[in-house]
Enzyme design. Structure first.
Site, PDB file in Angstrom:
ATOM      1  N   CYS A  63       0.813  -1.229   0.000  1.00  0.00           N
ATOM      2  CA  CYS A  63       0.000   0.000   0.000  1.00  0.00           C
ATOM      3  C   CYS A  63       0.845   1.277   0.000  1.00  0.00           C
ATOM      4  O   CYS A  63       0.328   2.355  -0.270  1.00  0.00           O
ATOM      5  CB  CYS A  63      -0.940   0.013   1.195  1.00  0.00           C
ATOM      6  N   HIS A  96      -3.099   7.236   2.098  1.00  0.00           N
ATOM      7  CA  HIS A  96      -3.546   5.931   1.601  1.00  0.00           C
ATOM      8  C   HIS A  96      -4.919   5.651   2.202  1.00  0.00           C
ATOM      9  O   HIS A  96      -5.136   5.842   3.398  1.00  0.00           O
ATOM     10  CB  HIS A  96      -2.544   4.860   2.020  1.00  0.00           C
ATOM     11  N   ASN A 121     -10.023  -0.125  -0.120  1.00  0.00           N
ATOM     12  CA  ASN A 121      -8.559  -0.042  -0.110  1.00  0.00           C
ATOM     13  C   ASN A 121      -8.026  -0.581  -1.441  1.00  0.00           C
ATOM     14  O   ASN A 121      -8.093  -1.781  -1.692  1.00  0.00           O
ATOM     15  CB  ASN A 121      -8.048  -0.867   1.072  1.00  0.00           C
TER      16      ASN A 121
HETATM   17  N1  ACO Z   1     -18.800  -8.335   9.125  1.00  0.00           N
HETATM   18  C1  ACO Z   1     -19.321  -8.587  10.338  1.00  0.00           C
HETATM   19  N2  ACO Z   1     -18.559  -8.956  11.372  1.00  0.00           N
HETATM   20  C2  ACO Z   1     -17.234  -9.097  11.175  1.00  0.00           C
HETATM   21  C3  ACO Z   1     -16.649  -8.851   9.923  1.00  0.00           C
HETATM   22  C4  ACO Z   1     -17.498  -8.468   8.876  1.00  0.00           C
HETATM   23  N3  ACO Z   1     -17.031  -8.198   7.633  1.00  0.00           N
HETATM   24  N4  ACO Z   1     -15.324  -9.067  10.017  1.00  0.00           N
HETATM   25  C5  ACO Z   1     -15.083  -9.423  11.277  1.00  0.00           C
HETATM   26  N5  ACO Z   1     -16.223  -9.441  11.970  1.00  0.00           N
HETATM   27  C6  ACO Z   1     -16.424  -9.790  13.373  1.00  0.00           C
HETATM   28  C7  ACO Z   1     -15.300 -10.607  13.949  1.00  0.00           C
HETATM   29  O1  ACO Z   1     -15.474 -11.981  13.669  1.00  0.00           O
HETATM   30  C8  ACO Z   1     -15.418 -10.313  15.420  1.00  0.00           C
HETATM   31  O2  ACO Z   1     -16.453 -11.098  15.955  1.00  0.00           O
HETATM   32  P1  ACO Z   1     -16.312 -11.740  17.411  1.00  0.00           P
HETATM   33  O3  ACO Z   1     -16.143 -10.575  18.351  1.00  0.00           O
HETATM   34  O4  ACO Z   1     -17.593 -12.487  17.581  1.00  0.00           O
HETATM   35  O5  ACO Z   1     -15.089 -12.597  17.362  1.00  0.00           O
HETATM   36  C9  ACO Z   1     -15.883  -8.860  15.451  1.00  0.00           C
HETATM   37  O6  ACO Z   1     -16.426  -8.582  14.149  1.00  0.00           O
HETATM   38  C10 ACO Z   1     -14.771  -7.885  15.732  1.00  0.00           C
HETATM   39  O7  ACO Z   1     -13.671  -8.194  14.901  1.00  0.00           O
HETATM   40  P2  ACO Z   1     -12.332  -7.379  14.979  1.00  0.00           P
HETATM   41  O8  ACO Z   1     -11.332  -7.994  14.067  1.00  0.00           O
HETATM   42  O9  ACO Z   1     -11.946  -7.181  16.415  1.00  0.00           O
HETATM   43  O10 ACO Z   1     -12.816  -5.968  14.402  1.00  0.00           O
HETATM   44  P3  ACO Z   1     -12.037  -4.619  14.321  1.00  0.00           P
HETATM   45  O11 ACO Z   1     -12.762  -3.578  15.043  1.00  0.00           O
HETATM   46  O12 ACO Z   1     -10.579  -4.785  14.613  1.00  0.00           O
HETATM   47  O13 ACO Z   1     -12.177  -4.274  12.778  1.00  0.00           O
HETATM   48  C11 ACO Z   1     -10.875  -4.270  10.771  1.00  0.00           C
HETATM   49  C12 ACO Z   1     -11.598  -5.113  11.811  1.00  0.00           C
HETATM   50  C13 ACO Z   1     -11.882  -3.390  10.077  1.00  0.00           C
HETATM   51  C14 ACO Z   1     -10.221  -5.221   9.780  1.00  0.00           C
HETATM   52  C15 ACO Z   1      -9.815  -3.412  11.492  1.00  0.00           C
HETATM   53  O14 ACO Z   1      -9.034  -4.171  12.352  1.00  0.00           O
HETATM   54  C16 ACO Z   1      -8.936  -2.704  10.502  1.00  0.00           C
HETATM   55  O15 ACO Z   1      -9.378  -1.866   9.756  1.00  0.00           O
HETATM   56  N6  ACO Z   1      -7.636  -2.997  10.525  1.00  0.00           N
HETATM   57  C17 ACO Z   1      -6.738  -2.405   9.566  1.00  0.00           C
HETATM   58  C18 ACO Z   1      -6.634  -3.352   8.443  1.00  0.00           C
HETATM   59  C19 ACO Z   1      -6.326  -2.676   7.146  1.00  0.00           C
HETATM   60  O16 ACO Z   1      -6.665  -1.562   6.868  1.00  0.00           O
HETATM   61  N7  ACO Z   1      -5.684  -3.462   6.312  1.00  0.00           N
HETATM   62  C20 ACO Z   1      -5.439  -3.063   4.981  1.00  0.00           C
HETATM   63  C21 ACO Z   1      -4.099  -3.311   4.534  1.00  0.00           C
HETATM   64  S1  ACO Z   1      -2.916  -2.337   5.376  1.00  0.00           S
HETATM   65  C22 ACO Z   1      -3.268  -0.834   5.007  1.00  0.00           C
HETATM   66  O17 ACO Z   1      -3.715  -0.566   3.954  1.00  0.00           O
HETATM   67  C23 ACO Z   1      -3.063   0.188   6.070  1.00  0.00           C
END
Ligand code: ACO
Length: 330
Positions: free
Chosen positions: A112, A253, A283
């Site tokens: 990214c 980004h 993204n």
């Molecule tokens: N829909 C519904 N529920 C979901 C989904 C979904 N798509 N995905 C996960 N969940 C659930 C999980 O299973 C979990 O359930 P549980 O509590 O029963 O176990 C709950 O939601 C919470 O999951 P978390 O992973 O704790 O959610 P979080 O608040 O961390 O959000 C996310 C997840 C959006 C991926 C976040 O961590 C994030 O944005 N991280 C950055 C990742 C990123 O941007 N990566 C891109 C590449 S790097 C870059 O570009 C910077």
């Protein structure tokens, strides 16, 4: 030696995949996706569109807006983590189709952060005095790296391409300013495509386990993205002796609205001065800054003399930022 951006271009595929569409594919819902990420829809390339097809259109638009002919290009760099194939590079495929017969072309991989890494590489080539004009492209078909049964990753990404034409313009003012890049390979396991390369070539088992798709520790990535992008932004502002309040536009980004908001408040940038289009495209990895920059230009968000910051974080981990003093091309 001032390196100027002469023009920009971008392309996103016609097919729109909304959160409502995803609700029918995996166990998710619009409310969860919007509150956690800010994403409402993303663009998905057609089956017969590869990364080079997206890159080509963005490149043609950048050349048109800059008034530069393909034959004038000396350098073509494509930042991508979803190349058409292992080799030849996606850049050489685009070079041929553009008719850029005088350019050398190569790909660059920094996930990214790729667009900023490519800009900095092009800038240094131009500053060497050996090359006159460069085309930098960030292009991705992220949909080809996704497990469409994994709701934790498939909702985040989209396809697209962004491009910019750069030239060394003696005697001009502004242009590309300080840049700061970083990498930390010790955290590579937190965001990766485990299989499909030389470590684990594609086998029936890989396809069954879908380990040739993106695997991510979301919360860890989130934390490191905020930490490193904030640190980079502050470092650059200090180096340039600019105040965050003087930034006319930050073009980060586009990964997640909550990451952008966390960085904005920590760096002290006004809300209206952060460019956001993650809601429309998700993204798009190394394409995102090029697409956002082109949209900002075409929406008239940039005026001559404006102070601009580009900021990125991605797999590797990699991160980087660059300051620009915008000069509206003549
Ligand atoms: N829909 C519904 N529920 C979901 C989904 C979904 N798509 N995905 C996960 N969940 C659930 C999980 O299973 C979990 O359930 P549980 O509590 O029963 O176990 C709950 O939601 C919470 O999951 P978390 O992973 O704790 O959610 P979080 O608040 O961390 O959000 C996310 C997840 C959006 C991926 C976040 O961590 C994030 O944005 N991280 C950055 C990742 C990123 O941007 N990566 C891109 C590449 S790097 C870059 O570009 C910077």
């Amino acid at each position: 030696m001032p390196i100027q951006l002469l023009g920009t271009g971008s392309y996103t595929p016609e097919k729109i995949l909304t959160n409502q569409d995803l609700e029918k594919m995996v166990d998710t819902n619009d409310e969860w996706i919007v509150t956690r990420t800010g994403i409402r829809e993303r663009r998905i390339a057609a089956d017969d569109q590869a990364t080079s097809d997206l890159a080509l259109i963005a490149a043609e638009r950048a050349l048109e807006s800059s008034g530069v002919k393909a034959s004038e290009l000396d350098v073509i760099l494509i930042a991508t983590c979803s190349p058409d194939m292992a080799f030849p590079s996606t850049a050489t495929l685009v070079q041929h189709r553009l008719g850029a017969v005088n350019a050398f072309a190569m790909d660059l991989s920094a996930a990214c952060s790729g667009f900023i890494f490519a800009l900095e590489t092009a800038r240094n080539l131009l500053e060497s005095g050996r090359y006159g004009t460069a085309l930098v492209i960030g292009a991705e078909k992220m949909s080809s790296l996704l497990d469409w049964q994994d709701r934790t990753t498939c909702i985040l990404f989209g396809d697209g391409a962004g491009a910019a034409v750069l030239r060394n313009e003696e005697g001009s003012k502004g242009g590309l300013g300080p840049c700061n890049l970083g990498s930390n390979g010790s955290l590579s396991e937190l965001l990766l495509v485990p299989a499909g390369g030389s470590r684990i070539p594609v086998t029936a088992k890989v396809l069954e386990e879908r380990s040739n798709t993106i695997s991510m520790a979301g919360q860890e990535v989130f934390k490191h993205a905020v930490l490193n992008m904030t640190k980079t932004a502050k470092h650059l502002l200090k180096e340039a002796e600019w105040d965050a309040k003087e930034l006319a536009l930050v073009i980060p980004h586009q990964a997640n609205q909550r990451i952008l908001e966390a960085i904005r408040t920590r760096v002290g940038v006004e809300k209206d001065n952060v460019f956001v289009n993650v809601d429309k495209y998700g993204n798009t990895s190394s394409a995102s800054i090029g697409i956002a920059l082109d949209e900002a230009v075409r929406q008239g968000r940039l005026n001559s003399g404006d102070r601009v910051m580009l900021l990125a974080f991605g797999a590797g981990f990699t991160w980087g930022g660059m300051l620009l003093e915008w000069r509206t091309p003549a």
